[in-house]
Design a protein around this motif. Sequence first.
Motif, PDB file in Angstrom:
ATOM      1  N   ASN A 177      -3.122   5.509 -11.207  1.00 25.71           N
ATOM      2  CA  ASN A 177      -2.653   5.242  -9.843  1.00 25.71           C
ATOM      3  C   ASN A 177      -1.196   5.686  -9.731  1.00 25.71           C
ATOM      4  OD1 ASN A 177      -1.851   4.221  -7.436  1.00 25.71           O
ATOM      5  ND2 ASN A 177      -2.387   2.078  -7.872  1.00 25.71           N
ATOM      6  N   PRO A 178      -0.937   6.803  -9.025  1.00 24.74           N
ATOM      7  CA  PRO A 178       0.445   7.318  -8.996  1.00 24.74           C
ATOM      8  C   PRO A 178       1.447   6.354  -8.360  1.00 24.74           C
ATOM      9  CG  PRO A 178      -1.008   8.607  -7.555  1.00 24.74           C
ATOM     10  CD  PRO A 178      -1.873   7.653  -8.296  1.00 24.74           C
ATOM     11  N   HIS A 179       0.956   5.402  -7.548  1.00 25.10           N
ATOM     12  CA  HIS A 179       1.901   4.417  -7.002  1.00 25.10           C
ATOM     13  C   HIS A 179       1.586   3.012  -7.507  1.00 25.10           C
ATOM     14  CE1 HIS A 179      -1.181   3.969  -3.840  1.00 25.10           C
ATOM     15  NE2 HIS A 179      -1.181   5.267  -3.839  1.00 25.10           N
ATOM     16  N   ILE A 202      -2.959  14.918  -6.863  1.00 21.53           N
ATOM     17  CA  ILE A 202      -3.037  14.420  -5.498  1.00 21.53           C
ATOM     18  C   ILE A 202      -1.673  14.226  -4.821  1.00 21.53           C
ATOM     19  CG2 ILE A 202      -5.315  13.357  -5.617  1.00 21.53           C
ATOM     20  CD1 ILE A 202      -3.985  10.766  -6.458  1.00 21.53           C
ATOM     21  N   HIS A 203      -0.628  14.798  -5.386  1.00 18.85           N
ATOM     22  CA  HIS A 203       0.654  14.731  -4.681  1.00 18.85           C
ATOM     23  C   HIS A 203       1.361  16.067  -4.799  1.00 18.85           C
ATOM     24  CE1 HIS A 203       2.505  14.288  -8.637  1.00 18.85           C
ATOM     25  NE2 HIS A 203       1.701  13.267  -8.874  1.00 18.85           N
ATOM     26  N   ALA A 209       0.806  -1.217   0.000  1.00 18.16           N
ATOM     27  CA  ALA A 209       0.000   0.000   0.000  1.00 18.16           C
ATOM     28  C   ALA A 209       0.844   1.274   0.000  1.00 18.16           C
ATOM     29  CB  ALA A 209      -0.943  -0.010   1.196  1.00 18.16           C
ATOM     30  N   PHE A 210       1.979   1.258   0.680  1.00 21.41           N
ATOM     31  CA  PHE A 210       2.803   2.470   0.770  1.00 21.41           C
ATOM     32  C   PHE A 210       4.145   2.261   0.072  1.00 21.41           C
ATOM     33  CE2 PHE A 210       0.283   1.859   4.652  1.00 21.41           C
ATOM     34  CZ  PHE A 210      -0.682   2.817   4.396  1.00 21.41           C
ATOM     35  N   LEU A 226      -2.124  11.513  -0.438  1.00 20.71           N
ATOM     36  CA  LEU A 226      -2.316  10.874  -1.728  1.00 20.71           C
ATOM     37  C   LEU A 226      -2.816   9.437  -1.599  1.00 20.71           C
ATOM     38  CD1 LEU A 226       0.719   9.764  -3.826  1.00 20.71           C
ATOM     39  CD2 LEU A 226       0.994  10.209  -1.433  1.00 20.71           C
ATOM     40  N   TYR A 227      -2.639   8.835  -0.421  1.00 18.51           N
ATOM     41  CA  TYR A 227      -3.093   7.451  -0.236  1.00 18.51           C
ATOM     42  C   TYR A 227      -4.556   7.354   0.191  1.00 18.51           C
ATOM     43  CZ  TYR A 227       1.807   6.076  -0.432  1.00 18.51           C
ATOM     44  OH  TYR A 227       3.092   5.847  -0.837  1.00 18.51           O
ATOM     45  N   PRO A 259      -7.204   6.036  -2.737  1.00 15.05           N
ATOM     46  CA  PRO A 259      -6.991   4.645  -3.187  1.00 15.05           C
ATOM     47  C   PRO A 259      -7.125   3.613  -2.073  1.00 15.05           C
ATOM     48  CG  PRO A 259      -4.978   5.983  -3.437  1.00 15.05           C
ATOM     49  CD  PRO A 259      -6.082   6.908  -3.099  1.00 15.05           C
ATOM     50  N   ARG A 287       1.939  -0.601  -9.181  1.00 11.36           N
ATOM     51  CA  ARG A 287       2.966  -1.656  -9.206  1.00 11.36           C
ATOM     52  C   ARG A 287       2.812  -2.415 -10.515  1.00 11.36           C
ATOM     53  NH1 ARG A 287       6.408  -1.440  -4.565  1.00 11.36           N
ATOM     54  NH2 ARG A 287       5.229  -0.148  -3.143  1.00 11.36           N
ATOM     55  N   GLN A 295      -9.342   8.693 -11.673  1.00 16.06           N
ATOM     56  CA  GLN A 295      -9.365   7.332 -11.149  1.00 16.06           C
ATOM     57  C   GLN A 295      -9.985   6.326 -12.117  1.00 16.06           C
ATOM     58  OE1 GLN A 295      -7.772   6.095  -8.537  1.00 16.06           O
ATOM     59  NE2 GLN A 295      -6.961   8.162  -8.240  1.00 16.06           N
TER      60      GLN A 295
END
Lengths: 350, 350
Positions: B195-197, B286-287, A39-40, A62-63, A66, B199, B326
């Motif tokens: 999704n900025p993070h 969002i960041h 998640a992070f 930002l989390y 989501p 995977r 999103q």
Amino acid sequence: MPKLDAAKLVAVRKLLKKNQVDGYIISDFLDTKYIMGNAFIVPDEATLLIHQKGLYIVARTLYQAPIAAAYPEVKIEGADEHREVKIIAAAKKLGLKKVAFDSEKEFYSKGKAYVKAGFKEIPSLIGQIRVVKTDTEIKTMATAAKILYKAVKHIEKFLKVGVSEMEICQELESFCKLQGSTGVPFETIVAFGPNTGNPHHSTGNTKLKKNMPITMDFGCIYKNYAGDITRNIWFGGKPDAEYAKIHRIVKAAHDAVVEKARPGMTGKQIDAIARDYITKAGYGEYFTHRTGHGIGLQDHEAADISQINNGKILENYCFSVEPGIYLNNKFGARFEDCFYMTKNGPKRLG
Amino acid sequence: MNCKSDKLKNFQKYLKAQKTAAFVVTDLESVNFLSDFEFLYEGDASLLITPNKAFCFAKQMYLGDLARHTPYLTLIENNTIINIVGKLKDLKIKQAFFDPTKMDYINGNLLHSAGVKEKPAFLLNAREIKTPDEIKKISKACKISSAAYDIFRKKIKTGMTEIQAAKMLEDIMASLGGVGLAFDTIMAFGENGANPHHRNTNRKLKAEEPVLLDYGCKVGGYCSDITRTFWHGKKPTAEFTKVFNMVKTAHDLAIKAARIGISGGALDAVCRDYLEEQTGRTDLFIHSTGHGLGWFIHEMPRIAKGEKGKLQADMTFTIEPGLYYQGRLGIRYENSVHLTKNSLKILTKK
């Protein structure tokens, strides 16, 4: 959609009860990863308050969206700094009477705020749980191990005269990545010839020749969990007689551990199985490291199989078994797989 | 040999300039950074640094390697706070400091009791201004990653998975001289860019969809960071083009506004205000606009909402606005930059 591993939260809550607290605060990167998976992205972005009825998170803004969308069972608040202030407020709002924080892993600046709020210090509670793997974790680690077994097979066809340690290292890492590994848990060791005599050899530009031993100690990271393996190969021609002998001994020492170790034995007792075997074979002084180490989110974690660990190895602990013999400047051999402890003894992962 | 201790020397200069007699460092990444040695785990070693001397408290197993590789450190066996406090007394140091945002609670408490005072984010601030040598390495890493983008664009093909594409990009960087990654590469196809993070997954690239890649490599231990979003195919949708142009314009505005003396908050507002005005929404960017980069991927300065710290000459940081719809579309455009006395140099561009 990602899911929380419910078994982990059950284990945390059991320990909360045992410690007579109704909430526990963590922010250590690996501990939060243990609960929340990927998640992070980087350390120091979230603080978790685990309590009997739920999971309260304060994380970088930002989390917020989501995580709220992905984990309906989680309550999340956004804060780009001073998350401890919001956590303290949340604990009050939730009506938690006795709250503790991880005094070993929480930063001093934040710990001070918690102590001021009347929270208790309990060091490393998640650490106690992380050593016992859940079924999901064991499955994930089995997949990591399978990637490594495949890599061992794959690399055989790259072993040619003139190839360098670095090239083999590249190919191993590259293969694992294409199989779903996201990285290496430690620097890959590829050693040719006399370099195999050094258990911590740094992979270099030595080229492979006929009649050389090869040691490959490498790992992968699959869904955050580490895998670790070591194999030896004699390249070209008939193995040197002494090499064949030490190789046979380390493999037999390894197999003896797998056969004889039982839950409830200490790390020291299990280490002795391999050490005694190698000593009886006449090579005790050349086995210069511990028999194994715990493995999980990190390649080395609690559950050492070593002469100095008097702690018990219990069911669902995961660890490596990797006895070795090193004849300096000549050659060395080490055989390693990773296991989880069952009531009948160690079971190989994957 | 001593050439490797530049980072330590620079820090000692900073101590002198700040009239700080001694500073205690215990967290793994700071210890590794300052000692130029790779300790493996938290708790393996600590440093006590004065303007003229550096003491390293380390586990016994490291002492041999340390003696060979770090002649600039005075070695002391056993890494305990008691040892450190004892040394402070021996040296008759009147006032020493530690960073409460980097020290765990238990040890922080011990230091506090011994009269050691807090200096939050001290090391982070010390690293904010880069030396010419650091800037050289960061620039080279940036050059490699932007050159890699051009090669990547020629090689990327419909049907590749995100994992394969990321691997290809990483191999290109390695072939250009990058040593290791600055962070896990983000390769997001289609809607995954939102999704900025994200995977990386096995999702395959289709014709006519966006690709977002956020990545960086290291040179001499120093990071680069770059993000590009492009349309894979012939006909970008009108929405893609529109959103891309907004993000690119926001980036260009920030590049123009970045100058010595402007605060991180004011620079963030340049991007944020523009994007909010153009989209009419506050929930899409969002960041933060950017972050310092160097030995670590996230350093000072912060280019974020409300940040008061001012930009100074020889800071290196990123400018990376983005818009995220999103589940549908995400676009980010990022460059690493170097603020000089007279201008702003974009490092990740030809």
